[in-house]
Design a protein around this motif. Sequence first.
Motif, PDB file in Angstrom:
ATOM      1  N   GLU A  84      -4.390  -4.445  -7.644  1.00 24.99           N
ATOM      2  CA  GLU A  84      -2.874  -3.990  -7.764  1.00 24.99           C
ATOM      3  C   GLU A  84      -2.051  -4.000  -6.337  1.00 24.99           C
ATOM      4  N   ALA A  85      -2.859  -4.211  -5.345  1.00 19.12           N
ATOM      5  CA  ALA A  85      -2.379  -4.462  -3.850  1.00 19.12           C
ATOM      6  C   ALA A  85      -1.440  -5.745  -4.128  1.00 19.12           C
ATOM      7  N   ALA A  86      -1.508  -6.588  -4.934  1.00 19.51           N
ATOM      8  CA  ALA A  86      -0.845  -7.894  -5.139  1.00 19.51           C
ATOM      9  C   ALA A  86       0.420  -7.619  -5.364  1.00 19.51           C
ATOM     10  N   SER A  87       0.918  -6.442  -6.156  1.00 18.10           N
ATOM     11  CA  SER A  87       2.106  -6.072  -6.279  1.00 18.10           C
ATOM     12  C   SER A  87       3.204  -5.847  -4.978  1.00 18.10           C
ATOM     13  N   TRP A  88       2.332  -5.575  -4.068  1.00 24.23           N
ATOM     14  CA  TRP A  88       2.885  -5.244  -2.691  1.00 24.23           C
ATOM     15  C   TRP A  88       2.924  -6.569  -1.695  1.00 24.23           C
ATOM     16  N   VAL A  89       2.051  -7.089  -1.751  1.00 23.85           N
ATOM     17  CA  VAL A  89       1.693  -8.113  -0.741  1.00 23.85           C
ATOM     18  C   VAL A  89       1.485  -9.664  -1.371  1.00 23.85           C
ATOM     19  N   GLY A  90       1.485  -9.614  -2.742  1.00 28.38           N
ATOM     20  CA  GLY A  90       1.303 -11.032  -3.172  1.00 28.38           C
ATOM     21  C   GLY A  90      -0.063 -11.421  -3.045  1.00 28.38           C
ATOM     22  N   ILE A 149      -0.065 -11.078 -21.565  1.00 28.19           N
ATOM     23  CA  ILE A 149      -0.668 -10.354 -20.339  1.00 28.19           C
ATOM     24  C   ILE A 149       0.266  -9.324 -19.961  1.00 28.19           C
ATOM     25  N   GLY A 150      -0.153  -7.891 -19.559  1.00 26.54           N
ATOM     26  CA  GLY A 150       0.488  -6.898 -19.181  1.00 26.54           C
ATOM     27  C   GLY A 150       1.095  -7.049 -17.602  1.00 26.54           C
ATOM     28  N   LYS A 151       1.976  -6.136 -17.161  1.00 22.66           N
ATOM     29  CA  LYS A 151       2.309  -6.259 -15.761  1.00 22.66           C
ATOM     30  C   LYS A 151       1.195  -5.790 -14.905  1.00 22.66           C
ATOM     31  N   ASP A 152       0.086  -5.157 -15.589  1.00 19.43           N
ATOM     32  CA  ASP A 152      -1.005  -4.921 -14.378  1.00 19.43           C
ATOM     33  C   ASP A 152      -2.059  -6.021 -14.730  1.00 19.43           C
TER      34      ASP A 152
END
Length: 501
Positions: A152-158, A429-432
């Motif tokens: 889930e950190a990928a939504s912040w830092v890619g 694929i869901g947004k998570d």
Amino acid sequence: MPLPVAVIAAVLAGAGLDLAYPELGWWPVAFVSVTVALWTLQGRSLPAAFLVSLAYGAAFYFTHLSWVSRYLGPIPWVALAGLESILFGAGGILITLAYRFAATTSRYRSVLVSAWVAGLWVLRETIMGNWPYGGFPWARTGLTLVDSPFSEAASWVGTTGLSFILVVICASALQALNTRRWQGWIPPVFVVLLTLLMPLFPTEQAGTFRVGWVQGNGPSGYFDTKSAGDILDAQEDASAPLVGPSMDLLVWPEGSVDADPLKDPAAAARLDRLVDNMGAPALVNAATTRDGKTYNTSMLWDGDGAIQLHDKANPVPFGEYVPDRWFYEALAPDLVGMIQREYTPGSNAPVMDVDGTRIGLAICFDVIYDDVIREGADAGAQLYVFQTNNADFRGTDENLQQLATARMRAIETGRTVVNVSTTGTSQIIGKDGTVLSEIPVDTAGARVTEVTLNDGTTPAVVLMPWIGPVLSVTSAVALLAAAFTKLRSRTAGATRRKRNN
């Protein structure tokens, strides 16, 4: 670590890194592998650092990219994996230099060395993802974490940020092991906890959208036995069960129309009948020729024909075109001669408007390029559709590796992703990053799925064009500054010795 032991350890760690990616997806192995990779570089001479990193890179890339040889034989596989291994080896020299300066210069004896090393790791990934011929950002280390609690950190830092975090944790843990002091474990534990506590960035739901998606499982491989129209036949047959249920858009995969409907009236007529039967526009894909140039083109087709076009932005070198053909034909004329089409890179935006809904696009390997995803987001994409053709890699884990990227894109953008292949696998694929629905590999199938639309820009999308270059440049400048400081210190010491004599 003695050099022979380091080489063996690097080979084992490099081969082990492949286990962290799909098909197996044993993501904890990535932390062990990267830690060993850094350990083998400490205290090395520069030639030895290149050798050790080359061994690690070769063990990984020749394993991870073995699918390249599935139909075309060993030459493309050896060429691609070999080049990636050499570039990986060169990056090892920079990391060894950082460790050397950190060990001999007191100002660098801090936790910052872990960030420095991680930045140089990102520098290497950034260069490999952009050079040569547009680069190949296929196996960034952060992708190993798509199934981990860190995802889930990928939504912040890619994905690039996840690569950096992973290496920071490994480098900090290695420092703690080297110092043998319990205080040394504070930085890696802190980074682990901080990353685990980062929630999925919230994007706002903006309604729903009914998507029909079809995996025709037709003879779409380069060497499949087929006649003209066979792929289109397979897609039509697989789509038949969707006649009746309402939908907003029908999605077919890459290469789903084996004729140019912009020039072939028969193919255009079949697509006209398709959208009439479905009661919805269709997103299809074909090779098209316009103004004497060939493109890999996705078309939004309705009763008026192709009303919107998107051409693949990054045709695959040696797959969809041959750069410097004169040179490579001299090396492997039979192999290069098989690639007759020369696809031209597209310049139209990777986004389409379907009755007010903005759809972001990526055709096949374009999914690995950040700029394609970012451009769709900037254009207001509320949903992403990835069209691909994995038929040339049947029986390998290539499609699962690509799926990991698609899932990470969903997390990075905070958007639902429709990932549709000719032969599999295809998913919603869901947004998570969760796979909500799937059609198995080598199976014809069709479904209608109601998916969510989302608005809002994630920090990962904002950082996409910046995080890799900023971390890379900062680490490279720090390395140059340390080298300059070292040189100046040596010069000053030599001058003092001369004066004393």
